[in-house]
Design an enzyme around this catalytic site. Structure first.
Site, PDB file in Angstrom:
ATOM      1  N   GLU A  35       0.929  -1.124   0.005  1.00  0.00           N
ATOM      2  CA  GLU A  35       0.086  -0.063   0.026  1.00  0.00           C
ATOM      3  C   GLU A  35       0.929   1.402   0.083  1.00  0.00           C
ATOM      4  O   GLU A  35       0.544   2.210  -0.734  1.00  0.00           O
ATOM      5  CB  GLU A  35      -0.939   0.006   1.139  1.00  0.00           C
ATOM      6  CG  GLU A  35      -2.174  -1.025   1.162  1.00  0.00           C
ATOM      7  CD  GLU A  35      -3.016  -0.563  -0.035  1.00  0.00           C
ATOM      8  OE1 GLU A  35      -2.971   0.536  -0.454  1.00  0.00           O
ATOM      9  OE2 GLU A  35      -3.596  -1.593  -0.461  1.00  0.00           O
ATOM     10  N   TYR A 118      -6.663   6.798   3.736  1.00  0.00           N
ATOM     11  CA  TYR A 118      -6.892   5.949   2.594  1.00  0.00           C
ATOM     12  C   TYR A 118      -6.125   4.763   2.941  1.00  0.00           C
ATOM     13  O   TYR A 118      -6.548   3.498   2.874  1.00  0.00           O
ATOM     14  CB  TYR A 118      -6.244   6.474   1.379  1.00  0.00           C
ATOM     15  CG  TYR A 118      -5.961   5.423   0.414  1.00  0.00           C
ATOM     16  CD1 TYR A 118      -6.929   4.540  -0.197  1.00  0.00           C
ATOM     17  CD2 TYR A 118      -4.699   4.958   0.149  1.00  0.00           C
ATOM     18  CE1 TYR A 118      -6.844   3.636  -1.160  1.00  0.00           C
ATOM     19  CE2 TYR A 118      -4.132   4.097  -0.613  1.00  0.00           C
ATOM     20  CZ  TYR A 118      -5.364   3.188  -1.254  1.00  0.00           C
ATOM     21  OH  TYR A 118      -4.964   1.958  -2.052  1.00  0.00           O
ATOM     22  N   ASP A 136      -9.299   5.618  -3.078  1.00  0.00           N
ATOM     23  CA  ASP A 136      -7.943   6.116  -4.008  1.00  0.00           C
ATOM     24  C   ASP A 136      -8.305   6.517  -5.436  1.00  0.00           C
ATOM     25  O   ASP A 136      -9.408   6.932  -5.751  1.00  0.00           O
ATOM     26  CB  ASP A 136      -6.907   4.950  -4.180  1.00  0.00           C
ATOM     27  CG  ASP A 136      -7.389   3.776  -4.930  1.00  0.00           C
ATOM     28  OD1 ASP A 136      -8.725   3.910  -5.442  1.00  0.00           O
ATOM     29  OD2 ASP A 136      -6.750   3.075  -5.547  1.00  0.00           O
TER      30      ASP A 136
END
Ligand code: SF4
Length: 321
Positions: A35, A118, A136
């Site tokens: 991520e 996020y 995103d």
């Protein structure tokens, strides 16, 4: 009860999910690394970096114990180096304050360096299966088109609506697949340019498609102009060796090595700038001779300029003590 939007997405995802090395990985640390790498960077670029990273730092503990030089070296070429520094600082915090266990809740994850709203929700849903919706660039685009969001997607009101929509349609227990389905659909079908609507599972539900305004969604906000800097750099040689200096740990390109130099102040000449920078950084002075003039540097390859993130307009040789 899931919405038709979520049902179609999950059905599509079951048949079309991209195979990515961090998907289905049993280790939350791997999901976290992926991520962070995926922030600002395309999936195809991330895959080889991710694989090398996991071979070099296979556990959170190995990352926490590595030197910053090793960590930045493994990140070299990915850009936005603060991501790597934050990743290591966060790993050290997890080792010392959480007994090496990555927190599961998004709220706790957000207290770690480099993890925003996020990323926290993406880790919490993907690695731990918690019901967290996330947002995103791909998800923003899909939601803004399907629900025809007319506010700029990055404005406070646009953000609020998109987060709300993502959460409202989340089918309980399916957050990981739901979030990743939207990411995959945005990356492969609902692309920024030329979305492939005839092939899209959401076609019948999509307001932007019905109105023919796909290419106008998401609405973008005017970006502030890019800052432009003129910088100098000195090639200082003695006995066949060249001096390089390490940048401060924080800020642009923090912790990386460079020829000493810096930004030209308003009204300052290149040579005067370099004398000042060398004095400030190294406490040294010397005779400065131009290595490249500004005319010569007009042909400097753009790749070299881009890699520095700053326009390279002057490089000067210092000869002296
Ligand atoms: S129908 Fe077209 S615009 Fe709408 S979500 Fe699908 S690909 Fe995107």
């Amino acid at each position: 009860m899931s919405s038709p939007f979520a049902e179609r997405l999950l059905e599509w995802y079951a048949a079309h999910a991209r195979r990515l090395p961090w998907r289905g990985h049993p280790d939350p640390y791997a999901v976290w690394v992926a991520e962070i790498m995926l922030q600002q960077t395309r999936v195809e670029t991330v895959i080889p970096y991710f694989e090398r990273w996991m071979a070099r730092f296979p556990t959170l503990e190995t990352l926490a114990a590595a030197s910053q030089g090793e960590v930045l070296g493994a990140w070299e070429g990915l850009g936005y180096y603060s991501r790597a520094r934050n990743l290591q600082r966060a790993a050290q915090i997890v080792v010392t304050e959480h007994s090496g266990e990555l927190p599961r809740q998004a709220k706790a994850l957000r207290r770690l360096p480099g993890i925003g709203r996020y990323t926290a929700a993406a880790i919490s849903s993907t690695a731990f299966g918690l019901d967290e919706a996330t947002l995103d660039g791909n998800i923003r685009r899909v939601l803004a088109r399907v629900f025809d969001i007319r506010q700029p997607a990055r404005s406070p009101e646009g953000e609020r609506r998109l987060w709300e929509l993502a959460a409202v349609h989340l089918p309980p227990g399916w957050a990981a697949d739901y979030n990743q389905a939207m990411m995959d659909l945005g990356a492969t079908v609902c692309t920024p340019r030329a979305p492939d609507c005839p092939r899209c599972p959401l076609k019948d539900l999509c307001a932007a498609c019905a109105l023919g305004v796909q290419d106008q969604r998401p609405v973008s906000q005017a970006k502030p102009p890019l800052p432009h800097h003129i910088v100098t750099a000195a090639v200082i040689q003695r006995d066949g060796q060249v001096l390089i200096a390490q940048r401060p740990p924080q800020g642009l390109l923090g912790g990386l090595w460079e020829f000493p130099g810096g930004k030209v102040q308003p009204g300052e000449q290149l040579v005067a700038c370099l004398q000042r920078e060398i004095g400030e950084e190294l406490g040294a002075a010397g005779v400065i001779r131009p290595l490249l003039s500004s005319e010569q540097t007009s042909g400097v390859p753009t790749a070299a300029v881009a890699r520095m993130s700053l326009p390279l307009l002057g490089a000067i040789r210092i000869v002296g003590p």
